[in-house]
Design a protein around this motif. Sequence first.
Motif, short mmCIF file in Angstrom:
data_model
loop_
_atom_site.label_atom_id
_atom_site.label_comp_id
_atom_site.label_asym_id
_atom_site.label_seq_id
_atom_site.Cartn_x
_atom_site.Cartn_y
_atom_site.Cartn_z
N ASP A 1 0.86 -1.19 0.00
CA ASP A 1 0.00 0.00 0.00
C ASP A 1 0.89 1.24 0.00
O ASP A 1 1.55 1.54 0.98
CB ASP A 1 -0.89 -0.02 1.25
N THR A 2 0.94 1.93 -1.15
CA THR A 2 1.77 3.14 -1.24
C THR A 2 0.87 4.36 -1.17
O THR A 2 -0.15 4.44 -1.85
CB THR A 2 2.55 3.18 -2.56
N PRO A 3 1.24 5.35 -0.36
CA PRO A 3 0.41 6.56 -0.21
C PRO A 3 0.69 7.56 -1.32
O PRO A 3 1.27 8.61 -1.11
CB PRO A 3 0.86 7.09 1.15
N GLY A 4 0.30 7.21 -2.55
CA GLY A 4 0.50 8.15 -3.65
C GLY A 4 1.69 7.77 -4.51
O GLY A 4 2.46 6.86 -4.21
N HIS A 5 1.82 8.49 -5.64
CA HIS A 5 2.82 8.11 -6.64
C HIS A 5 4.24 8.31 -6.16
O HIS A 5 5.16 7.68 -6.65
CB HIS A 5 2.59 8.91 -7.93
N GLU A 6 4.46 9.19 -5.16
CA GLU A 6 5.83 9.41 -4.70
C GLU A 6 6.39 8.14 -4.08
O GLU A 6 7.54 7.75 -4.32
CB GLU A 6 5.89 10.54 -3.66
N CYS B 1 7.01 -3.92 -9.03
CA CYS B 1 5.57 -4.13 -8.96
C CYS B 1 5.10 -4.88 -10.20
O CYS B 1 5.34 -4.44 -11.32
CB CYS B 1 4.88 -2.77 -8.86
N ASP B 2 4.45 -6.03 -10.02
CA ASP B 2 3.95 -6.81 -11.14
C ASP B 2 2.65 -6.25 -11.69
O ASP B 2 2.43 -6.22 -12.90
CB ASP B 2 3.74 -8.27 -10.72
N ILE B 3 1.79 -5.84 -10.79
CA ILE B 3 0.49 -5.28 -11.18
C ILE B 3 0.06 -4.31 -10.08
O ILE B 3 0.39 -4.51 -8.91
CB ILE B 3 -0.57 -6.40 -11.39
N ALA B 4 -0.61 -3.24 -10.47
CA ALA B 4 -0.99 -2.21 -9.50
C ALA B 4 -2.50 -2.09 -9.42
O ALA B 4 -3.23 -2.45 -10.35
CB ALA B 4 -0.38 -0.87 -9.90
N VAL B 5 -2.96 -1.60 -8.28
CA VAL B 5 -4.37 -1.26 -8.10
C VAL B 5 -4.43 0.27 -7.94
O VAL B 5 -3.87 0.81 -6.99
CB VAL B 5 -4.98 -1.95 -6.86
N LEU B 6 -5.06 0.93 -8.88
CA LEU B 6 -5.23 2.39 -8.82
C LEU B 6 -6.55 2.68 -8.13
O LEU B 6 -7.62 2.35 -8.66
CB LEU B 6 -5.21 2.98 -10.23
N VAL B 7 -6.49 3.29 -6.96
CA VAL B 7 -7.70 3.54 -6.17
C VAL B 7 -8.29 4.89 -6.55
O VAL B 7 -7.61 5.92 -6.49
CB VAL B 7 -7.40 3.50 -4.66
N VAL B 8 -9.57 4.88 -6.97
CA VAL B 8 -10.27 6.11 -7.35
C VAL B 8 -11.50 6.25 -6.45
O VAL B 8 -12.27 5.30 -6.29
CB VAL B 8 -10.71 6.05 -8.84
N ASP B 9 -11.64 7.40 -5.87
CA ASP B 9 -12.80 7.69 -5.02
C ASP B 9 -14.02 7.95 -5.91
O ASP B 9 -14.02 8.90 -6.70
CB ASP B 9 -12.48 8.93 -4.16
N LEU C 1 2.43 7.86 -13.91
CA LEU C 1 3.60 7.07 -13.50
C LEU C 1 3.43 5.61 -13.92
O LEU C 1 4.37 4.99 -14.42
CB LEU C 1 3.81 7.17 -11.99
N LEU C 2 2.23 5.06 -13.74
CA LEU C 2 1.97 3.68 -14.15
C LEU C 2 2.19 3.51 -15.66
O LEU C 2 2.77 2.52 -16.10
CB LEU C 2 0.53 3.29 -13.80
N ARG C 3 1.77 4.52 -16.41
CA ARG C 3 1.93 4.43 -17.87
C ARG C 3 3.40 4.53 -18.27
O ARG C 3 3.86 3.83 -19.17
CB ARG C 3 1.10 5.53 -18.54
N ARG C 4 4.14 5.42 -17.57
CA ARG C 4 5.57 5.55 -17.88
C ARG C 4 6.32 4.26 -17.57
O ARG C 4 7.27 3.90 -18.25
CB ARG C 4 6.19 6.70 -17.09
N ARG C 5 5.87 3.57 -16.52
CA ARG C 5 6.54 2.31 -16.12
C ARG C 5 5.99 1.09 -16.86
O ARG C 5 6.43 -0.02 -16.63
CB ARG C 5 6.33 2.10 -14.61
N ASN C 6 5.00 1.31 -17.73
CA ASN C 6 4.33 0.20 -18.42
C ASN C 6 3.82 -0.85 -17.44
O ASN C 6 3.96 -2.07 -17.66
CB ASN C 6 5.29 -0.46 -19.43
N THR C 7 3.25 -0.40 -16.35
CA THR C 7 2.73 -1.29 -15.31
C THR C 7 1.25 -1.56 -15.54
O THR C 7 0.46 -0.63 -15.71
CB THR C 7 2.91 -0.66 -13.91
N GLU C 8 0.90 -2.85 -15.58
CA GLU C 8 -0.52 -3.21 -15.69
C GLU C 8 -1.24 -2.79 -14.41
O GLU C 8 -0.67 -2.86 -13.32
CB GLU C 8 -0.67 -4.72 -15.88
N PHE C 9 -2.50 -2.38 -14.55
CA PHE C 9 -3.23 -1.98 -13.34
C PHE C 9 -4.72 -2.25 -13.48
O PHE C 9 -5.27 -2.37 -14.58
CB PHE C 9 -2.98 -0.51 -13.00
#
Length: 561
Positions: free
Chosen positions: A37-42, A55-63, A78-86
Amino acid sequence: ITQQIGATYFPAENIRERTKELKADAKLKVPGLLVIDTPGHESFANLRSRGSNLCDIAVLVVDIMHGLEPQTIESLNLLRRRNTEFIVALNKVDRLFGWKTSKNAPIRKAMERQSVDVVKEFKWRLTEVITQFKEQGLNTELYYKNREMGETFSIVPTSATSGEGIPDLLLLLIQWAQKTMVEKLTYVDNVQCTVLEVKVIEGHGTTIDVVLVNGVLHEGDQIVVCGSQGPIVTSIRSLLTPQPLKEIRVKGTYMHHREVKAAQCIKITAQGLEHAVAGTALHVIGPGEDVEEAKKTAMEDMKSVMSRIDKSGEGVYVQASTLGSLEALLEFLKSPDVQIPIRGIGIGPVHKKDIMKAGAMLERRIEYATVLAFDVKVTTEARELADKMGVKIFCADIIYHLFDQFKVYIKNIKEEKKKETASEVVFPCVLKILPKGVIKSKDPIILGVNVIDGILKVGTPICILKKIENLTEFMNIGRIASIHINNQPLDYAKKGQEVAIKIDSNHGEQKTFGRHFGSDDELISHISRRSMDILKTSYRDEISEDEWKFVLKLQKLFKIL
């Protein structure tokens, strides 16, 4: 939002239990999920090892109540720059008005219990979010309607509070990982490990939380980690993990291990970890491996960041809690919309030495005698020294808030400078006296003029160009006391406007139209080196590019160096 990174291990048996209502007892080919659980993109930026992504796959939390906010878009980029699936977790569905809780239920089962109005609001808010993603160039769809996984990103409605949708999210993560990442998920012996956080834990001293993606760590292993004051060589005293389904950041009893196999989040205790840098790789020194070479490798991440800073130039001093946070902040400050120069950087709490480094700007550009402290503590001694020296410290745990504070500070400084220099600033202009435009020829002279170029402001010193025996001389006429158009007073007039002006001699030598100058003379604003510097420093945003080019033209005319 917490600024600490959390990590929870979900064993396969727990995932089966949580997803049994979805009838997928399943086909789990992995031993479990390690969820960080990361508190934001930083903080997400910390999840790397030697430039690769941990990170193999990420969960992008949207309110669901707010949609895509600036922080969410930053994380998305950041996810797009890293080519990370989410996968998108559309969270807080329990905040929909009239929502009936179905604790830990699959989302479609929970939706069946809702009223028509709740379902209507849900669909409306979902459509809003899908539209916002389209504006970012991405297609999204509810996961159970998504027939183009890979092309279209899946949305899972969830409630972190009451658990609706969590079974769906867990199952989708497992299925997606097993389907698309067979090779990536293959275990290898090479240790791949990154330091997430450095913490002082009662009874354990300074510890490091690490994520072990590949390989095995053993008690007694000799390790090298990057330190803010140089490489740290030490031996693992103990390997601790939280209880299954418990976060590593939550205080409680830890499980002791002689060895830990990837993937897992581990708390390591060892001597000399006080200056360890979060966000850098941990290296295990194997039999026959060169320690000096390992020390050089451990410091590579830090050196790459330090090399970006121009220590000879002007700029602010930046302090962050981790290397990943520092990199994210540097990237933000250098972005085209921000462009704040950086002269020095540091990781960890702000100490007196950091204030001394920032204070070097006091004699050069006082607004840059500033420390931007991102998610770090400031020692009492550092604050006292900053107050004494006049160094400003801005603290925040969100990058945007830090920038907003600094922006307000710079704006206030500029406003103060404007007030101090208002009587000295000169805007560029050339005026042509209109035919029959002489209303009063003696002091105060009143003329009708056309603004040929630049911008005419009240207070501008006016002169004329005279050529005497091949020499160019300037004769001062006075200052613009007022500007009128159709008997209405103006503060300024722009290129192409015809206005009436009053020129006051300001107690200097009085000039007369017809004697000292005539209709053929152009009236020019009398600039100087000092007025140009003020214009550039405090008023540059008030003049156009063409007007600034005109200033440079006048600079040559007045032979200003």
